[in-house]
Write an enzyme that holds these catalytic residues in place. Structure first.
Site, PDB file in Angstrom:
ATOM      1  N   ASP A  97       0.420  -1.228  -0.094  1.00 14.08           N
ATOM      2  CA  ASP A  97      -0.280   0.065   0.025  1.00 14.08           C
ATOM      3  C   ASP A  97       0.633   1.225   0.639  1.00 14.08           C
ATOM      4  O   ASP A  97       0.091   2.493  -0.402  1.00 14.08           O
ATOM      5  CB  ASP A  97      -1.129   0.022   1.116  1.00 14.08           C
ATOM      6  CG  ASP A  97      -1.790  -1.784   1.259  1.00 14.08           C
ATOM      7  OD1 ASP A  97      -2.196  -2.044   0.442  1.00 14.08           O
ATOM      8  OD2 ASP A  97      -2.753  -1.447   1.908  1.00 14.08           O
ATOM      9  N   GLU A 109      -4.965  -4.301  -7.395  1.00 11.99           N
ATOM     10  CA  GLU A 109      -5.716  -5.568  -6.510  1.00 11.99           C
ATOM     11  C   GLU A 109      -7.242  -4.625  -6.585  1.00 11.99           C
ATOM     12  O   GLU A 109      -7.562  -3.327  -6.020  1.00 11.99           O
ATOM     13  CB  GLU A 109      -5.556  -5.673  -4.817  1.00 11.99           C
ATOM     14  CG  GLU A 109      -5.209  -4.258  -3.817  1.00 11.99           C
ATOM     15  CD  GLU A 109      -4.559  -4.593  -3.213  1.00 11.99           C
ATOM     16  OE1 GLU A 109      -3.159  -5.219  -2.860  1.00 11.99           O
ATOM     17  OE2 GLU A 109      -4.993  -3.923  -1.470  1.00 11.99           O
TER      18      GLU A 109
END
Length: 867
Positions: free
Chosen positions: A457, A527
């Protein structure tokens, strides 16, 4: 001079008599493990490796594995995944270290060889003892992804040897194995020896870190060169001279003389400049299964000293090229062997208790091939050994592998985070960097590994990223690198040029086509997905108590995801508003599986439609770490959800589909070959199956990986909003090579873009497919044939719809005739099919015969309105 000769002769005789033939082997220590909490062990640490030590009351242990995994396998905790039973396991049971004890036997030859113990994964800290000798303490053996090797030549003996490992679980701030919001943390925090332990024996010189770096001429694919290297170590106290020899199948032989001083390590390199035989013409090139054949080669290395073999090792490798590029819009894409590829995959996670069997992993990789996917993304270096990666090599699947977001957020990692994640202390960065080195060396020979991802992330802080970059420069420059799966720009490595803008929760099918700012079909979405995928009834019954199965309520939520995803609100709202309020559990599940199918099909089709403006799509997630409600193409028990068959349909090699954004029909070539000679047939029907339009368009040619639009659907009006689109793609002989059926709404789903956030774009108003609720039940005519071929039981089912109405989402199951449970894994070439009145179809599938309990299979039909 004369007086010296006897001394010289005596010396030579001594050397010859001591020149034992070494035992060259690699033993994996999987048997004879026991475990116990250190709280219940009174003996000294050294005493645990005493032959007289009594292990009465110790548990048999699985290695590789975890404490919790072993306890569950032993039945100490039953129905661990039912309801919230997992929460009832006391965390305090694992607060103190646990001992793992192993006994293994050696022959005289083995005991006199050079020996090393290799630990490929201990979570998290460990003291290691062998035959009363302390090999290492926990202050040096730490880090779940680190690998440790110990020279134990001086400590092993003929006969029984005793190894004891005292393992302490990770604590807050420790860079450990990375589950995030898709399952709860296991009670033991994955405490254990989670990867294989090897005892490797050799002669005086050992070979480690073999590596083949291929270079492929991507302009012609007709020439390649290999650079082969290995690390040699002289384990003796004298200088050793010998020859490192190598052979590659196809008749390639190489050799290089080597001299090593006592205790010296030296990297030996064979370059194509120095060894012309490493220049290969007409190489067998490794491709993903959807674009070609995953060809593999075998390398064998051996070190000989005066004709005596000191050590040997071997590996498989592939000749392929992985590179990246940027689209005109600035998005990163990837090339395999010089050709642009659309990455289509899903996010893999290991089972929560790290107890995956080879069969489980094999099924998972076979499922990817069955769904026509080409990539697995691992958020974490998963797998207890090389098996998972070997399967990807053999089956032609790319793997994106790297670190988990669990290290980047304080709520998972246990200490404060900032824009660079939660790893900030020197100790943490040391563990992260050394782990990175170990994993790169461990996996770099696998052609399937296409991208190293050292951030998820977030970006790592520059001081750490610089170490990652240096490690890759030294140990592997043959594949691509991503600093983050999120769109960040690093001062050291530049823009990631991929996106992670969601969605992660429910969005309607049209979203993927019409969204141009967030997760829609453009760029590389690392994702994303249409939210939950509720599993089938038989799986729900294993995770939700019977008295909580209906209605959907708090009894379900322990098996939802965490954080913002600890609910089914958006998903259930879509079911109710688009399909009608469920009346019972059966009604809910048929609607859930349709939502699963419809949403997953649309996502993959949209990215294919926009190729190569869209360069990659990773469904979040691919599989299930435990029985759950969110993010899974197939569930924990290897049973496909409707999303599985939606993905399989969307990704078929030659495919006809509907573009929700353009209201048009398209034909897609998902292969690496030119195709042609097709006719695309599109027929529209109102909710009562009255035809409202029909089109037949020739598709004379399709280039490799081309999408071609064939028909713009005219403006139509139907009563009741719901209408149907039946698509068929036929070859020159009239055989249907692709079929696709859509339930569509005149009233479109309207997105509330202004309220979009990182995980969802809400819906202002919903499409109307409620007409589906009125479809009468249909009993299909079926002719089922079964046969056994090797280890498989094959099923051929010929179905016919004799009714005057639609047979919607007809589903076949292969069941164990004794238990009536559906068998998983199960491999249907197609499922969840819709049949028009009078229409016939033949479906083929198979299961492993061993899963049928010694009886013929029970094949059942079901579906939306199918008895």
């Amino acid at each position: 001079m004369k007086t010296c000769f006897p001394l010289l002769a005596l010396s030579l005789l001594c050397l010859q008599s001591n020149a034992q033939t070494p035992a060259i082997q690699d033993k994996i220590l999987t048997a004879n493990w026991q475990m116990q909490s250190s709280e219940k062990v009174a003996a000294t640490d050294a005493g645990i490796t005493n032959a007289n030590f009594q292990t009465t009351g110790w548990y048999p242990a699985r290695v590789p594995g975890t404490v919790m995994g072993s306890l569950v396998a032993l039945g100490q905790y039953k129905d661990i995944f039912m309801g919230n039973n997992l929460e009832k396991v006391p965390d305090t049971l694992f607060a103190k270290p646990w001992w793992f004890r192993n006994t293994f036997s050696l022959t005289a030859a083995e005991a006199k060889s050079t020996a090393r113990l290799e630990f490929n994964g201990i979570n998290y800290r460990a003291d290691i003892w062998l035959n009363g000798h302390l090999l290492a303490k926990a202050d040096s053996v730490r880090g779940g992804f680190r690998r440790f090797t110990f020279d134990v030549s001086a400590y092993i003996k003929e006969g029984e040897n005793i190894l004891a490992v005292k393992v302490t679980r990770p604590g807050p701030g420790d860079p450990t194995l990375g589950f995030v919001d898709w399952n709860p943390m296991p009670p033991d925090h994955n405490l254990g020896i989670w990867r294989e332990v090897h005892l490797v024996t050799s002669g005086a010189v050992s070979i480690t870190q073999p590596f083949v770096a291929p270079k492929l001429d991507t302009a012609t694919l007709d020439h390649a060169s290999l650079t082969i290297s290995a690390l040699l170590h002289n384990n003796s106290k004298r200088t050793v001279s010998g020859v490192l020899k190598g052979s590659v199948e196809g008749g390639i032989e190489i050799a290089q003389p080597v001299t090593l001083k006592a205790g010296e390590s030296k990297e030996i390199v064979f370059t194509p400049a120095a060894y012309q035989q490493l220049e290969i013409t007409h190489p067998r090139v490794w491709w993903t299964h959807d674009l070609g054949k995953p060809e593999l080669y075998r390398l064998q290395l051996r070190f000989e000293n005066g004709g005596k073999l000191e050590d040997s090792t071997g590996l498989h490798f592939g000749i392929r090229s992985i590179t990246d590029y940027f689209t005109p819009q600035g998005h990163r894409g990837y090339k395999l062997n010089g050709k642009n590829i659309l990455v289509k995959g899903g996010g893999w996670t290991d089972r929560m208790l790290l107890d995956a069997s080879p069969g489980y992993e094999n099924a998972g990789m076979d499922y990817a091939v069955q769904m026509h996917l080409n990539t697995i993304r691992m958020e974490g270096f998963w797998g207890s050994n090389h098996h998972l990666y070997d399967l990807a090599d053999e089956k032609g699947l790319l793997i994106m592998v790297g670190y988990s977001a669990a290290w980047e957020w304080s709520n998972f990692f246990g200490n404060a985070d900032d824009k660079y994640g939660a790893i900030s202390k020197p100790e943490q960065m040391y563990i992260a960097a050394t782990s990175w080195k170990d994993q790169v060396i461990w996996l770099r020979n696998h052609p399937a590994v296409c991208v190293w991802m050292y951030g998820s992330d977030k970006l790592p802080r520059p001081a750490l990223e610089s170490q990652y970059i240096a490690i890759l420069k030294k140990y592997d420059t043959t594949r691509c690198v991503l600093a983050s799966a999120q769109e960040h720009t690093s001062k050291l490595s530049g823009p990631s040029a991929v996106k992670m803008r969601g969605p992660y929760d429910y969005v309607p099918p049209a979203y993927w086509y019409v969204d141009t700012k967030l997760g829609g079909a453009f760029g590389f979405n690392t994702e994303t997905g249409p939210g939950p995928q509720v599993p089938v009834l038989e799986t729900l019954q294993k995770m939700i108590p019977a008295d909580s199965l209906w209605p959907v309520g708090s009894g379900w939520m322990f098996h939802a995801a965490r954080g913002e995803f600890h609910n089914l609100t958006a998903y259930d709202s879509a079911i109710e508003m688009r399909l009608g309020k469920p009346t019972d559990l059966h009604d809910y599940l048929r609607k859930a599986q349709y939502i699963n199918y419809e949403g997953m099909r649309a996502m993959y089709e949209a990215f294919e439609a926009h190729r190569f403006q869209s360069t990659g799509i990773i469904q979040w997630m691919y599989n299930a770490s435990w029985p759950k409600l969110w993010w899974q193409l197939y569930d924990f028990y290897l049973l496909p959800t409707g999303a599985f068959y939606g993905a399989q349909k969307a990704n078929e090699p030659v495919h006809i589909a509907y573009d929700y954004g353009r209201n048009a029909v398209m034909v897609l070539n998902n292969t690496n070959d030119k195709m042609g000679g097709y006719t695309a047939v599109a027929t529209g029907y109102d909710g009562n199956l009255q035809m409202i339009f029909e089109s037949q368009e020739d598709v004379p040619g399709l280039q490799a990986q081309e999408t071609k639009y064939t028909y713009n659907i005219p403006g139509i009006g139907v009563a009741g909003n719901t209408w149907f689109l039946n698509l068929q793609l036929k070859d020159r002989e009239g055989t249907v090579v692709s079929r696709n059926f859509y339930a569509l709404s005149m009233k479109e789903d309207e997105l509330d873009n202004a309220r979009s956030n990182w995980y969802i774009t809400p819906i202002k108003s919903y499409g109307d497919l409620t007409k589906l609720q009125t479809l009468p039940m249909v009993k299909l005519e079926s002719d089922i044939k079964t046969s056994e071929v090797g280890e498989k039981t094959l099923v051929t089912a010929h179905l016919r719809n004799p009714a005057s109405t639609l047979a919607f989402m007809a589903h076949l199951d292969i069941r164990n005739a004794a238990t009536k449970d559906p068998v998983g894994p199960v491999f249907w070439k197609e499922n969840d099919v819709t049949l028009m009145p009078g229409e016939e179809i033949t479906l083929e599938g198979w299961v492993y015969t061993r899963d049928l309990g010694g009886r013929p299979p029970l094949v059942t039909t079901g579906g939306w309105n199918v008895e």
